[in-house]
Write a protein that holds these residues in place. Structure first.
Motif: not given
Length: 135
Positions: A78-105
């Protein structure tokens, strides 16, 4: 002469299946009142929320507002989808999320579990990037 309707005899096994508290009408009304009160209390109770701070990394666009409250029981998806919506990112565009600059949950991790384990100064810090940044 009217005959009384014969009630079938119950064996001990059959009688144990009957719930005596549900058979009396007074007790049913008390039970339904308790259920209604419990549902009203549940509806009034706000879902716990977690404060999430988004930080852009690399050439990712910077958000005007980067602090949001997100329902704690949500999955990270849900956080990923929320951020994509806020940024105006389409589904196919790459988006990488990390917690505390260390790992991707994992997308099925709950926000509350991530917050409890990795919060910093009362925030769950989520870094986002358009390219892989950390391993």
């Amino acid at each position: 002469m009217a005959q009384a309707a014969a009630s079938p005899e119950l064996t001990p096994r059959q009688s144990s299946r009957n719930l005596p508290s549900l058979t009396a009408t007074n007790e049913r009304s008390d039970l339904s009142e308790e259920v209604v009160k419990a549902l009203e209390t549940y509806k009034k109770k706000d879902s716990p929320k977690v404060v999430v701070r988004f930080k852009g990394v690399g050439n990712a666009p910077i958000m005007k507002q980067n602090v949001y409250k997100i329902i704690a029981t949500n999955r990270f998806q849900a956080v990923i989808q929320f951020l994509r919506k806020e940024l105006g990112w389409q589904k196919g565009e790459p988006l990488f999320l990390y917690i505390n600059s260390t790992f991707s949950p994992a997308p099925d991790d709950t926000v509350m579990n991530l917050y409890k384990s990795f919060s910093t100064e009362g925030y769950l810090i989520v870094n986002y990037s358009t390219t892989p940044a950390w391993g």
